[in-house]
Every structure is written in C-alpha cells, then in structure tokens.
Write an enzyme that holds these catalytic residues in place. Structure first.
Site, PDB file in Angstrom:
ATOM      1  N   ASP A  10       0.762  -1.117  -0.080  1.00  0.00           N
ATOM      2  CA  ASP A  10      -0.048  -0.017   0.077  1.00  0.00           C
ATOM      3  C   ASP A  10       0.830   1.081   0.152  1.00  0.00           C
ATOM      4  O   ASP A  10       2.216   1.239   0.367  1.00  0.00           O
ATOM      5  CB  ASP A  10      -0.947   0.012   1.348  1.00  0.00           C
ATOM      6  CG  ASP A  10      -1.567   1.150   1.344  1.00  0.00           C
ATOM      7  OD1 ASP A  10      -2.547   1.416   0.575  1.00  0.00           O
ATOM      8  OD2 ASP A  10      -1.426   1.876   2.568  1.00  0.00           O
ATOM      9  N   ASP A  12       0.150   5.046   0.762  1.00  0.00           N
ATOM     10  CA  ASP A  12      -0.044   5.944   1.974  1.00  0.00           C
ATOM     11  C   ASP A  12      -0.052   5.163   3.145  1.00  0.00           C
ATOM     12  O   ASP A  12      -0.880   4.600   3.315  1.00  0.00           O
ATOM     13  CB  ASP A  12      -1.547   6.618   1.649  1.00  0.00           C
ATOM     14  CG  ASP A  12      -1.548   7.449   0.663  1.00  0.00           C
ATOM     15  OD1 ASP A  12      -0.476   7.920   0.200  1.00  0.00           O
ATOM     16  OD2 ASP A  12      -2.529   8.053   0.230  1.00  0.00           O
ATOM     17  N   GLY A  47      -7.097   4.631   3.522  1.00  0.00           N
ATOM     18  CA  GLY A  47      -7.209   3.520   2.398  1.00  0.00           C
ATOM     19  C   GLY A  47      -8.709   3.601   1.761  1.00  0.00           C
ATOM     20  O   GLY A  47      -8.876   2.656   0.827  1.00  0.00           O
ATOM     21  N   ARG A  50     -11.546   8.556  -2.821  1.00  0.00           N
ATOM     22  CA  ARG A  50     -11.770   9.872  -2.589  1.00  0.00           C
ATOM     23  C   ARG A  50     -13.198  10.164  -2.484  1.00  0.00           C
ATOM     24  O   ARG A  50     -13.623  10.702  -1.592  1.00  0.00           O
ATOM     25  CB  ARG A  50     -11.159  10.740  -3.974  1.00  0.00           C
ATOM     26  CG  ARG A  50     -11.092  11.927  -3.609  1.00  0.00           C
ATOM     27  CD  ARG A  50     -10.650  12.959  -4.921  1.00  0.00           C
ATOM     28  NE  ARG A  50      -9.445  12.114  -5.220  1.00  0.00           N
ATOM     29  CZ  ARG A  50      -8.868  12.457  -6.487  1.00  0.00           C
ATOM     30  NH1 ARG A  50      -9.336  13.191  -7.248  1.00  0.00           N
ATOM     31  NH2 ARG A  50      -7.479  11.903  -6.855  1.00  0.00           N
ATOM     32  N   SER A 117      -4.905   5.373  -4.231  1.00  0.00           N
ATOM     33  CA  SER A 117      -4.729   6.796  -4.634  1.00  0.00           C
ATOM     34  C   SER A 117      -4.772   6.845  -6.150  1.00  0.00           C
ATOM     35  O   SER A 117      -3.737   6.302  -6.682  1.00  0.00           O
ATOM     36  CB  SER A 117      -3.771   7.329  -3.743  1.00  0.00           C
ATOM     37  OG  SER A 117      -3.292   8.600  -4.129  1.00  0.00           O
ATOM     38  N   ARG A 118      -5.336   7.954  -6.540  1.00  0.00           N
ATOM     39  CA  ARG A 118      -5.108   8.261  -7.794  1.00  0.00           C
ATOM     40  C   ARG A 118      -4.050   9.297  -8.092  1.00  0.00           C
ATOM     41  O   ARG A 118      -3.757   9.444  -9.290  1.00  0.00           O
ATOM     42  CB  ARG A 118      -6.479   9.055  -8.478  1.00  0.00           C
ATOM     43  CG  ARG A 118      -7.647   8.054  -8.153  1.00  0.00           C
ATOM     44  CD  ARG A 118      -9.216   8.638  -8.644  1.00  0.00           C
ATOM     45  NE  ARG A 118      -9.229   8.472 -10.277  1.00  0.00           N
ATOM     46  CZ  ARG A 118     -10.139   9.066 -10.984  1.00  0.00           C
ATOM     47  NH1 ARG A 118     -11.192   9.221 -10.285  1.00  0.00           N
ATOM     48  NH2 ARG A 118     -10.197   9.006 -12.152  1.00  0.00           N
ATOM     49  N   ASN A 119      -3.450   9.773  -7.018  1.00  0.00           N
ATOM     50  CA  ASN A 119      -2.360  10.577  -7.150  1.00  0.00           C
ATOM     51  C   ASN A 119      -1.131   9.673  -7.209  1.00  0.00           C
ATOM     52  O   ASN A 119      -0.030  10.265  -6.890  1.00  0.00           O
ATOM     53  CB  ASN A 119      -2.404  11.583  -6.052  1.00  0.00           C
ATOM     54  CG  ASN A 119      -3.589  12.553  -6.291  1.00  0.00           C
ATOM     55  OD1 ASN A 119      -3.510  13.322  -7.395  1.00  0.00           O
ATOM     56  ND2 ASN A 119      -4.538  12.471  -5.287  1.00  0.00           N
ATOM     57  N   ASP A 171      -1.558  -0.497   6.069  1.00  0.00           N
ATOM     58  CA  ASP A 171      -1.846   0.156   7.346  1.00  0.00           C
ATOM     59  C   ASP A 171      -3.294   0.406   7.503  1.00  0.00           C
ATOM     60  O   ASP A 171      -3.594   0.832   8.687  1.00  0.00           O
ATOM     61  CB  ASP A 171      -0.960   1.814   7.378  1.00  0.00           C
ATOM     62  CG  ASP A 171      -1.727   2.474   6.367  1.00  0.00           C
ATOM     63  OD1 ASP A 171      -2.227   2.176   5.333  1.00  0.00           O
ATOM     64  OD2 ASP A 171      -2.325   3.706   6.871  1.00  0.00           O
TER      65      ASP A 171
HETATM   66  P1  B16 Z   1      -6.665  10.202  -3.811  1.00  0.00           P
HETATM   67  P2  B16 Z   1      -3.719   4.167   0.072  1.00  0.00           P
HETATM   68  C1  B16 Z   1      -5.384   5.907  -0.128  1.00  0.00           C
HETATM   69  O1  B16 Z   1      -4.069   5.368  -0.158  1.00  0.00           O
HETATM   70  C2  B16 Z   1      -5.565   6.889   1.265  1.00  0.00           C
HETATM   71  O2  B16 Z   1      -5.204   6.081   2.511  1.00  0.00           O
HETATM   72  C3  B16 Z   1      -6.774   7.458   1.452  1.00  0.00           C
HETATM   73  O3  B16 Z   1      -6.809   8.263   2.599  1.00  0.00           O
HETATM   74  C4  B16 Z   1      -7.256   8.240   0.054  1.00  0.00           C
HETATM   75  O4  B16 Z   1      -8.748   8.811   0.391  1.00  0.00           O
HETATM   76  C5  B16 Z   1      -7.270   7.460  -1.013  1.00  0.00           C
HETATM   77  O5  B16 Z   1      -5.848   6.851  -1.165  1.00  0.00           O
HETATM   78  C6  B16 Z   1      -7.619   8.142  -2.377  1.00  0.00           C
HETATM   79  O6  B16 Z   1      -6.644   8.962  -2.348  1.00  0.00           O
HETATM   80  O7  B16 Z   1      -7.673  11.332  -3.507  1.00  0.00           O
HETATM   81  O8  B16 Z   1      -5.222  10.487  -3.756  1.00  0.00           O
HETATM   82  O9  B16 Z   1      -6.978   9.258  -5.014  1.00  0.00           O
HETATM   83  O10 B16 Z   1      -3.576   4.014   1.746  1.00  0.00           O
HETATM   84  O11 B16 Z   1      -4.333   3.224  -0.527  1.00  0.00           O
HETATM   85  O12 B16 Z   1      -2.136   4.309  -0.646  1.00  0.00           O
HETATM   86 MG    MG Z   2      -2.747   3.191   3.393  1.00  0.00          MG
END
Ligand code: B16
Ligand code: MG
Length: 215
Positions: A10, A12, A47, A50, A117-119, A171
């Site tokens: 994972d 984040d 996790g 968005r 995360s899409r980022n 996490d």
């Molecule tokens: P984004 P992971 C997740 O990343 C984050 O833990 C979560 O808080 C967030 O809302 C999600 O990505 C979407 O992120 O807005 O950047 O697309 O923990 O799956 O790596």
């Molecule tokens: Mg995470």
C-alpha cells in the site's frame, strides 16, 4: 504456505505518510463548507477512495449536496492535496521502507504498489521511486475500493503471480480485509498493527523481520 514471490505495498501509510496532507486538504474544504471535520474522522478515511471519503465527511453536513456539488468538493480537496504533496521528497519515505524494498529485490522477490490513490504516479515521482516497482496498481485502474480486493488482484496479475504467493503490506483495516479477500497473506503495520486478522503484524516496516516473514 507457498514460498513468497511477490510483495504488494500500500502507498499512503506504508511507503510514505501523506495522512497529514489528506487531513489538511479535507479540513480546508470542510471549513469552507462549514462541515465539522477532525482528526478522528480523518482516521476513518485511511485506504478509502476519494468519493467514499467525501461521503464519510458529509455524514456531518447539515444540508444535502447534489452529485455535481460533491464532484466539485472532491476536486477542490484534491487541488489542495496535490499542492501539498508537491513538497514531498525522498526524505519522506517512511523509516525501514527502503531497507525492506531493497532486501526483497536482492532476494528475487518482486515488489508492487497497490494503492487506492489516484495520485500514486505523482507521489512516486516526488519520493524518487518512479520506475522502482515491478508493477503499480492504483486508484486510476480500479472501480471498487478496498475492502474489495480488486487493486491487489490487479497488482498480482501485473506481477504475473498467483495471489497465494503474494503478501500485502497495509496500514488500513480496509486494506487488510481486501488482501485476505484476495487470498493473500498480509502484514499489518501502523494503524493496522493491532488488526488480529492480519497474518503478520509490526509497528513499522523498520521493526518488521522481513527475512523471517519471507521464510
Ligand atoms: P486520492 P492508500 C489512500 O491511499 C489513502 O489512504 C486514502 O486516505 C485516500 O482517500 C485514498 O488513497 C484516495 O486518494 O484522493 O489521492 O485518490 O493508503 O490506498 O495508498
Ligand atoms: Mg494506506
């Protein structure tokens, strides 16, 4: 258990901590809308995708929002977030993560990212890990967010491995559930270190005994 051949991380909360950036960006948007939002609610967003995160935040809203308004709020939050993660550098990689990644590579075990995360592409570029992983599965390629196993099953497929020889490092409780639903073993770290469903648990990657876990 079959011999470990791939580890899906994972992003984040495992490789890099962007929690605070997510918190500050959602907080700014929520304050602008007059919606109550604090760090306790933020913990529930770990996790979670968005749009699903926005729905959790809107539980505290005092009015109903249209789909177009929700879309605008999510975009606004993301613009704030992208600005904040622009300051990330390789120094933000969490303690122990590089040692574990390098150990796995040296021992012929493939490494992948499985993130909601899409980022993900921006974050990997910022922390200097663009091109480091054998496969990257992220929020841009999936339709169902954790606890659905889709992102991890895609990562395993991109690695060319059966889920039974893969381990996920997570996490978030939703991610632990997703990994198990996908038929993979899972190492819970950080917030998931107390998750009793996890196959292995460690406070951080720094404290995880990767050699004994990998067998
Ligand atoms: P984004 P992971 C997740 O990343 C984050 O833990 C979560 O808080 C967030 O809302 C999600 O990505 C979407 O992120 O807005 O950047 O697309 O923990 O799956 O790596
Ligand atoms: Mg995470």
């Amino acid at each position: 258990m079959e011999k470990l051949q791939g580890v899906i991380f994972d992003l984040d909360g495992v490789i890099v901590s962007t929690d605070d950036c997510h918190y500050r960006a959602w907080k700014k948007m929520a304050d602008e809308e007059g919606i109550e939002f604090d760090r306790e609610i933020n913990e529930r967003l770990r996790g979670v995708s968005r749009m699903d995160s926005l729905e959790i935040i809107l539980e505290k809203a005092t009015k109903a929002y249209s789909d177009a308004e929700k879309q605008e709020m999510a975009t606004r939050k993301n613009n704030y977030y992208v600005e904040l993660i622009g300051a990330l550098t390789p120094a933000d990689i969490l303690p122990g993560a590089m040692d574990v990644l390098n150990w796995l590579k040296e021992h012929g075990i493939k490494v992948a990212i499985g993130s909601s995360s899409r980022n993900t592409p921006i974050i990997l570029r910022q922390i200097g890990l663009d091109g480091f992983f054998d496969a990257v599965a992220d929020g841009n390629q999936i339709t169902r967010s954790k606890p659905d196993p889709e992102v991890f099953l895609l990562a395993a497929k991109l690695l060319g491995l059966d889920p039974a020889v893969c381990m996920v490092v997570e996490d978030a409780d939703a991610g632990v559930e997703a990994a198990l639903a996908g038929g993979m073993r899972v190492l819970g770290v950080g917030s998931a270190m107390n998750n009793e469903s996890a196959t292995y648990r460690a406070e951080t990657l720094e404290k995880a005994d990767i050699a004994s876990i990998a067998g």
